[in-house]
Write a protein that holds these residues in place. Structure first.
Motif, PDB file in Angstrom:
ATOM      1  N   ARG A  17       0.830  -1.203   0.000  1.00 12.06           N
ATOM      2  CA  ARG A  17       0.000   0.000   0.000  1.00 12.06           C
ATOM      3  C   ARG A  17       0.870   1.261   0.000  1.00 12.06           C
ATOM      4  NH1 ARG A  17      -5.469   1.787   0.843  1.00 12.06           N
ATOM      5  NH2 ARG A  17      -5.221   4.022   0.913  1.00 12.06           N
ATOM      6  N   ARG A  18       1.912   1.269   0.813  1.00 14.66           N
ATOM      7  CA  ARG A  18       2.797   2.436   0.902  1.00 14.66           C
ATOM      8  C   ARG A  18       3.523   2.673  -0.419  1.00 14.66           C
ATOM      9  NH1 ARG A  18       4.966   6.489   0.760  1.00 14.66           N
ATOM     10  NH2 ARG A  18       6.450   7.404   2.192  1.00 14.66           N
ATOM     11  N   ILE A  19       4.019   1.613  -1.025  1.00 12.74           N
ATOM     12  CA  ILE A  19       4.717   1.739  -2.304  1.00 12.74           C
ATOM     13  C   ILE A  19       3.759   2.210  -3.384  1.00 12.74           C
ATOM     14  CG2 ILE A  19       5.883   0.429  -4.123  1.00 12.74           C
ATOM     15  CD1 ILE A  19       7.047  -1.305  -1.786  1.00 12.74           C
ATOM     16  N   GLY A  20       2.543   1.640  -3.399  1.00 14.45           N
ATOM     17  CA  GLY A  20       1.546   2.046  -4.387  1.00 14.45           C
ATOM     18  C   GLY A  20       1.169   3.509  -4.259  1.00 14.45           C
ATOM     19  N   THR A  21       1.024   3.988  -3.023  1.00 13.38           N
ATOM     20  CA  THR A  21       0.690   5.392  -2.793  1.00 13.38           C
ATOM     21  C   THR A  21       1.806   6.304  -3.283  1.00 13.38           C
ATOM     22  OG1 THR A  21      -0.679   4.830  -0.890  1.00 13.38           O
ATOM     23  CG2 THR A  21       0.102   7.093  -1.021  1.00 13.38           C
ATOM     24  N   ALA A  22       3.043   5.950  -2.985  1.00 13.20           N
ATOM     25  CA  ALA A  22       4.181   6.764  -3.443  1.00 13.20           C
ATOM     26  C   ALA A  22       4.242   6.793  -4.968  1.00 13.20           C
ATOM     27  CB  ALA A  22       5.488   6.239  -2.872  1.00 13.20           C
ATOM     28  N   CYS A  23       3.972   5.671  -5.603  1.00 17.78           N
ATOM     29  CA  CYS A  23       3.985   5.643  -7.073  1.00 17.78           C
ATOM     30  C   CYS A  23       2.866   6.495  -7.648  1.00 17.78           C
ATOM     31  CB  CYS A  23       3.860   4.208  -7.573  1.00 17.78           C
ATOM     32  SG  CYS A  23       5.341   3.223  -7.307  1.00 17.78           S
ATOM     33  N   ARG A  24       1.637   6.309  -7.165  1.00 19.67           N
ATOM     34  CA  ARG A  24       0.494   7.048  -7.716  1.00 19.67           C
ATOM     35  C   ARG A  24       0.608   8.546  -7.491  1.00 19.67           C
ATOM     36  NH1 ARG A  24      -1.901   2.695  -5.574  1.00 19.67           N
ATOM     37  NH2 ARG A  24      -2.440   3.798  -3.666  1.00 19.67           N
ATOM     38  N   GLU A  25       1.034   8.960  -6.308  1.00 19.86           N
ATOM     39  CA  GLU A  25       1.050  10.380  -5.970  1.00 19.86           C
ATOM     40  C   GLU A  25       2.336  11.099  -6.351  1.00 19.86           C
ATOM     41  OE1 GLU A  25       0.091  10.936  -1.878  1.00 19.86           O
ATOM     42  OE2 GLU A  25      -1.889  10.023  -2.086  1.00 19.86           O
ATOM     43  N   CYS A  26       3.385  10.346  -6.654  1.00 17.65           N
ATOM     44  CA  CYS A  26       4.671  10.998  -6.843  1.00 17.65           C
ATOM     45  C   CYS A  26       5.395  10.530  -8.105  1.00 17.65           C
ATOM     46  CB  CYS A  26       5.530  10.756  -5.604  1.00 17.65           C
ATOM     47  SG  CYS A  26       7.116  11.564  -5.635  1.00 17.65           S
ATOM     48  N   THR A  27       5.950   9.352  -8.092  1.00 18.59           N
ATOM     49  CA  THR A  27       6.871   8.955  -9.161  1.00 18.59           C
ATOM     50  C   THR A  27       6.191   8.702 -10.501  1.00 18.59           C
ATOM     51  OG1 THR A  27       6.776   6.632  -8.470  1.00 18.59           O
ATOM     52  CG2 THR A  27       8.544   8.001  -7.559  1.00 18.59           C
ATOM     53  N   ASP A  28       4.902   8.344 -10.525  1.00 15.14           N
ATOM     54  CA  ASP A  28       4.212   8.146 -11.796  1.00 15.14           C
ATOM     55  C   ASP A  28       4.024   9.455 -12.551  1.00 15.14           C
ATOM     56  OD1 ASP A  28       4.068   5.472 -11.300  1.00 15.14           O
ATOM     57  OD2 ASP A  28       1.906   5.417 -10.917  1.00 15.14           O
ATOM     58  N   ARG A  29       4.166  10.576 -11.871  1.00 19.41           N
ATOM     59  CA  ARG A  29       3.928  11.881 -12.487  1.00 19.41           C
ATOM     60  C   ARG A  29       5.200  12.623 -12.863  1.00 19.41           C
ATOM     61  NH1 ARG A  29      -1.051  14.276  -9.000  1.00 19.41           N
ATOM     62  NH2 ARG A  29      -2.236  12.352  -8.907  1.00 19.41           N
ATOM     63  N   LEU A  30       6.340  11.998 -12.628  1.00 16.77           N
ATOM     64  CA  LEU A  30       7.622  12.652 -12.889  1.00 16.77           C
ATOM     65  C   LEU A  30       8.485  11.794 -13.804  1.00 16.77           C
ATOM     66  CD1 LEU A  30       8.583  13.781  -9.285  1.00 16.77           C
ATOM     67  CD2 LEU A  30       7.889  15.254 -11.151  1.00 16.77           C
ATOM     68  N   LEU A  31       9.359  12.446 -14.529  1.00 18.78           N
ATOM     69  CA  LEU A  31      10.374  11.757 -15.298  1.00 18.78           C
ATOM     70  C   LEU A  31      11.635  11.739 -14.441  1.00 18.78           C
ATOM     71  CD1 LEU A  31      11.352  10.435 -17.896  1.00 18.78           C
ATOM     72  CD2 LEU A  31      11.941  12.708 -18.729  1.00 18.78           C
ATOM     73  N   ILE A  32      11.963  10.568 -13.922  1.00 18.43           N
ATOM     74  CA  ILE A  32      13.131  10.412 -13.058  1.00 18.43           C
ATOM     75  C   ILE A  32      14.341  10.178 -13.956  1.00 18.43           C
ATOM     76  CG2 ILE A  32      14.152   9.077 -11.182  1.00 18.43           C
ATOM     77  CD1 ILE A  32      11.612  10.567 -10.356  1.00 18.43           C
ATOM     78  N   VAL A  33      15.400  10.968 -13.763  1.00 21.70           N
ATOM     79  CA  VAL A  33      16.539  10.907 -14.673  1.00 21.70           C
ATOM     80  C   VAL A  33      17.763  10.192 -14.115  1.00 21.70           C
ATOM     81  CG1 VAL A  33      15.829  12.921 -15.997  1.00 21.70           C
ATOM     82  CG2 VAL A  33      17.287  13.221 -13.993  1.00 21.70           C
ATOM     83  N   SER A  34      17.810  10.000 -12.788  1.00 22.40           N
ATOM     84  CA  SER A  34      18.967   9.322 -12.204  1.00 22.40           C
ATOM     85  C   SER A  34      18.607   8.820 -10.806  1.00 22.40           C
ATOM     86  CB  SER A  34      20.171  10.258 -12.110  1.00 22.40           C
ATOM     87  OG  SER A  34      19.921  11.286 -11.170  1.00 22.40           O
ATOM     88  N   GLU A  35      19.478   8.013 -10.254  1.00 21.93           N
ATOM     89  CA  GLU A  35      19.253   7.510  -8.894  1.00 21.93           C
ATOM     90  C   GLU A  35      19.283   8.659  -7.889  1.00 21.93           C
ATOM     91  OE1 GLU A  35      21.197   4.389  -5.686  1.00 21.93           O
ATOM     92  OE2 GLU A  35      21.865   4.338  -7.771  1.00 21.93           O
TER      93      GLU A  35
END
Length: 123
Positions: free
Chosen positions: A46-64
């Protein structure tokens, strides 16, 4: 400063014996979830899913390094501002309350380049 005593992980094949050996070498016990029990790790999922939906799914991550900065910023927002239903719409780390006055204004704080906005009463 925090010490981890155990690592709860699923039975995915990408976790080899060498991965378990790394954690064992650091004094961390590896606990595997039961076979065919997807609900055994529901809180982490649930925590990982929330972070993905609210944060990382909306950004283009370019590096670690960029990912680490984004997740650190989101974790700060998640723990100090975002309302949680199980906590009566309060964040886990409740900031000191500022009582609004008739002449007070609302202050907006932009998080992650305005992807998330936090609103507070200005003191």
């Amino acid at each position: 400063g925090h010490r981890f005593w155990f690592l709860l992980r699923d039975r995915d094949t990408k976790f080899t014996a060498s991965v378990d050996a790394v954690f064992a070498g650091a004094g961390i016990d590896v606990v595997r979830t039961p076979p065919q029990a997807p609900q055994a790790n529901a809180i982490a999922e649930r925590r990982i899913g929330t972070a993905c939906r609210e944060c990382t799914d909306r950004l283009l991550i370019v590096s670690e390094r960029h990912l680490t900065a984004v997740l650190d910023s989101y974790a700060e927002h998640f723990n100090t501002h975002r309302p949680h239903r199980s906590l009566g719409q309060h964040p886990p780390d409740l900031p000191p309350a500022v009582a609004p006055t008739p002449d007070s204004t609302i202050r907006r704080t932009r998080i992650l380049g305005s992807m998330i906005n936090e609103y507070r009463n200005a003191a």
